[in-house]
Design an enzyme around this catalytic site. Structure first.
Site, PDB file in Angstrom:
ATOM      1  N   ASP A 162       0.799  -1.212  -0.029  1.00 45.61           N
ATOM      2  CA  ASP A 162       0.037   0.059   0.018  1.00 45.61           C
ATOM      3  C   ASP A 162       0.933   1.129   0.040  1.00 45.61           C
ATOM      4  OD1 ASP A 162      -2.859   0.632   0.433  1.00 45.61           O
ATOM      5  OD2 ASP A 162      -2.027   1.922   2.094  1.00 45.61           O
TER       6      ASP A 162
ATOM      7  N   ASP B 208     -10.743   1.240  -4.493  1.00 41.43           N
ATOM      8  CA  ASP B 208     -10.724   2.804  -4.450  1.00 41.43           C
ATOM      9  C   ASP B 208     -11.334   3.430  -5.613  1.00 41.43           C
ATOM     10  OD1 ASP B 208      -9.224   2.476  -2.136  1.00 41.43           O
ATOM     11  OD2 ASP B 208      -7.474   2.494  -2.825  1.00 41.43           O
TER      12      ASP B 208
HETATM   13  O1  TEU Z   1      -5.013   4.004  -1.402  1.00 46.80           O
HETATM   14  C1  TEU Z   1      -4.242   5.093  -1.905  1.00 46.80           C
HETATM   15  C2  TEU Z   1      -4.684   6.120  -2.365  1.00 46.80           C
HETATM   16  O2  TEU Z   1      -3.878   7.386  -2.227  1.00 46.80           O
HETATM   17  C3  TEU Z   1      -5.914   6.423  -2.836  1.00 46.80           C
HETATM   18  O3  TEU Z   1      -6.120   5.605  -3.980  1.00 46.80           O
HETATM   19  C4  TEU Z   1      -7.030   6.403  -1.834  1.00 46.80           C
HETATM   20  O4  TEU Z   1      -7.765   5.382  -2.135  1.00 46.80           O
HETATM   21  C5  TEU Z   1      -7.831   7.833  -2.020  1.00 46.80           C
HETATM   22  O5  TEU Z   1      -8.842   7.413  -2.829  1.00 46.80           O
HETATM   23  C6  TEU Z   1      -7.136   9.068  -2.340  1.00 46.80           C
HETATM   24  O6  TEU Z   1      -8.261  10.157  -2.608  1.00 46.80           O
HETATM   25  C7  TEU Z   1      -4.502   3.171  -0.409  1.00 46.80           C
HETATM   26  C8  TEU Z   1      -5.664   2.173  -0.395  1.00 46.80           C
HETATM   27  O7  TEU Z   1      -5.722   1.259  -1.747  1.00 46.80           O
HETATM   28  C9  TEU Z   1      -6.835   2.813   0.160  1.00 46.80           C
HETATM   29  O8  TEU Z   1      -8.033   1.860   0.306  1.00 46.80           O
HETATM   30  C10 TEU Z   1      -6.367   3.244   1.522  1.00 46.80           C
HETATM   31  O9  TEU Z   1      -7.382   4.079   2.216  1.00 46.80           O
HETATM   32  C11 TEU Z   1      -5.223   4.019   1.573  1.00 46.80           C
HETATM   33  O10 TEU Z   1      -4.066   3.578   1.028  1.00 46.80           O
HETATM   34  C12 TEU Z   1      -4.681   4.295   3.011  1.00 46.80           C
HETATM   35  O11 TEU Z   1      -4.347   3.088   3.317  1.00 46.80           O
END
Ligand code: TEU
Length: 572
Positions: A203, A336
């Protein structure tokens, strides 16, 4: 006889992402679980995927649905137990698949014992495991904003300092400059590998090294806090940290592993470094450019609409950038992102299936490792959100509250949320037409999309022309056609706003991937070299098995893959 392992087995693999909370509930609490996944493995086997990636299942307060971990060595009781995990892993392996864990180590939960210890006192031995700073002029140490609205700093009254959290205040950032932190992460990875897992999706792993001195980001008028990409994306030591991690964790370990770095804001140049095998960092990265083209960069809920030429340009430049060195991940969807058929396709009844298949064809024809997110293989769509209360995700809730508090345009905010909200991807998996789509016997934690009555797995498993069958065919092609793995990528008709076309070539073979990304029919000149080419895969009934002309008549959302022999122009 000793079997020689191909270290790059993942180049011909297809990965399936499970969001456990929304996949299958066996316990009847409305939340998916490990036993639910176990019960659906045959479905994944029949789809044909090679690797399963599980979104986080560790013990967690669930502030961000498990991306806030309080114990890296246990399963959250919501999802099951370590014994159930072991049983799941064993069965995945028996079925010839692999399992990848989601490793969230840019931050932990604020309830992780490391952070509890760190915040207990300024002289705690773990104080330096997180990023603590004094106030600046009685306020936040800098102008960095959180991805989830507001400042990226939280005041801790007990010890009189702020801590950094790029995401929620319940997700404090670890201080990777501290070698003890890096060692602790390595130990976690080794612990899971010893348990038998096959790799990690990491992540926001390009955020772990922050810019020296944590300088203010360039100000944006009207925004006291801004997401300071310059302050943490691809930071000064990130390559050293990843090379060290890979060396310490994987060196000398027997097995076929896969590492995938999730990297918002990564550039093609940086991605090449991260995935250059000679540097020993990661196998592949998730870049974000192609899922950022339809909204404003400073506010993802400010939806601007799709320009297909820009979307093509983006994915094509990533194909080019990693052509000689490094490796792409290919994805439309994850937990996401909004559902691709609603986002870049056309989810109106007449075009839903064709556009879902067309987009799949385009992605799976490219060079890289394709990822399928649960329900994508059924063409699952965005949820028809009508009001603010329907949004559960903290990113959406915080954003909406901020708009309300600042007197902003609530209607526009709701429209943006409906299009882009992460909950679009998180509604329960649609297994059948029974109550709650067969996902749970209880009230599901997030409502089921009402279209489950006709859009569900059971309805598609029996239909030869289903979206599911098309994904099956694409996955089979990936396994059978080395040209999809190795072939050179050449875009065609780059400026055409409706046609997406490219070729893949090896010295003795060539493929044409072509799709009409619109409702209106189009006749497309493809030249004499494709006369006599065989149709490998199409998405509409009645497409002739061989091309017989220098042009193709494409119906709305028509998508085809043709196979020809390089340098051969059969005369008909
Ligand atoms: O996501 C990272 C990220 O920067 C984005 O895709 C986020 O989901 C968000 O939409 C920014 O606007 C990762 C994970 O996939 C996400 O689910 C988590 O919330 C995030 O990291 C934090 O761990």
């Amino acid at each position: 006889m000793k079997v020689r392992r191909d270290p790059a087995w993942w180049k011909s693999a297809v990965v399936y992402q499970i969001y456990p909370r929304s996949f299958a509930d066996s316990s009847g609490d409305g939340i998916g679980d490990l036993a639910g996944i176990l019960g659906r493995l045959d479905y994944l086997r029949s789809l044909g995927v090679d690797v399963i990636w599980l979104s986080p299942i560790y013990r967690s307060p669930q502030a961000d649905n498990g991306y806030d971990i309080s114990d890296y060595r246990d399963i959250d009781p919501l999802f099951g137990t370590l014994a159930e995990f072991d049983a799941l892993l064993a069965r995945v392996h028996e079925l010839g698949m692999k399992l990848v864990m989601d490793l969230v180590v840019n931050h932990t939960s604020d309830e992780h014992p490391w952070f509890v210890e760190s915040r207990s006192s300024r002289v705690s031995p773990k104080r330096d495991w997180y990023i603590w700073r004094d106030a600046r002029d009685g306020a936040e140490p800098n102008n960095w904003g959180s991805f989830f609205s507001g400042p990226a700093w939280q005041w801790d009254p007990a010890t009189g300092q702020y801590y950094l959290h790029l995401f929620d205040r319940k997700q404090p950032d670890l201080n990777w400059e501290n070698p003890q932190v890096r060692k602790a992460v390595q130990d976690i990875m080794v612990w899971w590998l010893d348990r038998g897992v096959d790799g990690f999706r990491m992540d926001v792993i390009n955020f772990i090294s922050k810019t020296e001195g944590l300088p203010d980001a360039p100000a944006i008028p009207g925004h006291p806090f801004v997401i300071a990409f310059e302050g943490f994306v691809d930071g000064p030591h990130v390559h050293d940290y990843l090379a060290e991690l890979t060396r310490e964790v994987f060196e000398g370990r027997q097995g076929d592993f896969i590492t995938i770095g999730e990297m918002p804001g990564v550039t093609p140049e940086q991605a090449r470094l991260y995935t250059d095998p000679a540097r020993g960092e990661l196998n592949m990265v998730f870049q974000f450019e192609h899922v950022s083209v339809d909204h404003s960069l400073t506010n993802k809920f400010d939806y601007r609409g799709l320009d297909l030429v820009v979307l093509k340009w983006s994915l094509h430049r990533w194909q080019a950038a990693l052509a000689d060195t490094g490796w792409n991940s290919l994805y439309w969807n994850n937990h996401d992102q909004p559902r691709v058929v609603s986002r870049f396709g056309d989810d109106a009844p007449d075009y839903w299936a064709a556009s879902a298949k067309a987009l799949a064809t385009i992605l799976h024809g490219m060079r890289g490792t394709p990822f399928v997110y649960q329900g994508e293989e059924l063409g699952m769509t965005n949820y028809p959100f009508r009001n603010a209360q329907e949004h559960k995700d903290l990113e959406a809730v915080n954003y909406y509250n901020e708009v309300v508090e600042s007197g902003g345009d609530q209607r526009a905010a709701l429209a943006g949320l409906a299009r882009v909200s992460r909950d679009n991807a998180r509604t329960p998996m649609q297994w059948d037409a029974g109550p709650n789509a067969g996902f749970t016997s209880a009230d599901p934690w997030l409502p089921v999309n009402p279209n489950y009555t006709w859009l569900n797995a059971v309805a598609q498993l029996d239909a030869a022309d289903s979206v599911f069958a098309h994904y099956q065919a694409l996955i089979r092609l990936r396994h059978e056609s080395a040209i999809l793995v190795d072939g050179d990528f050449t875009p065609l008709m780059a400026e055409d706003p409706q046609i997406w076309a490219y070729t893949r070539t090896t010295p003795d073979r060539k493929l044409l991937v072509i799709a009409n990304c619109g409702r209106g029919p189009r006749t497309v000149e493809i030249g004499p070299e494709w006369i006599g080419a065989d149709l490998l895969l199409g998405n509409l009934p009645g497409t002739p098995a061989t091309s017989t002309s220098t042009s193709l008549d494409l119906a709305g959302w028509d998508a085809r893959i043709y196979s020809g022999r390089a340098g051969v122009h059969p005369v008909r």
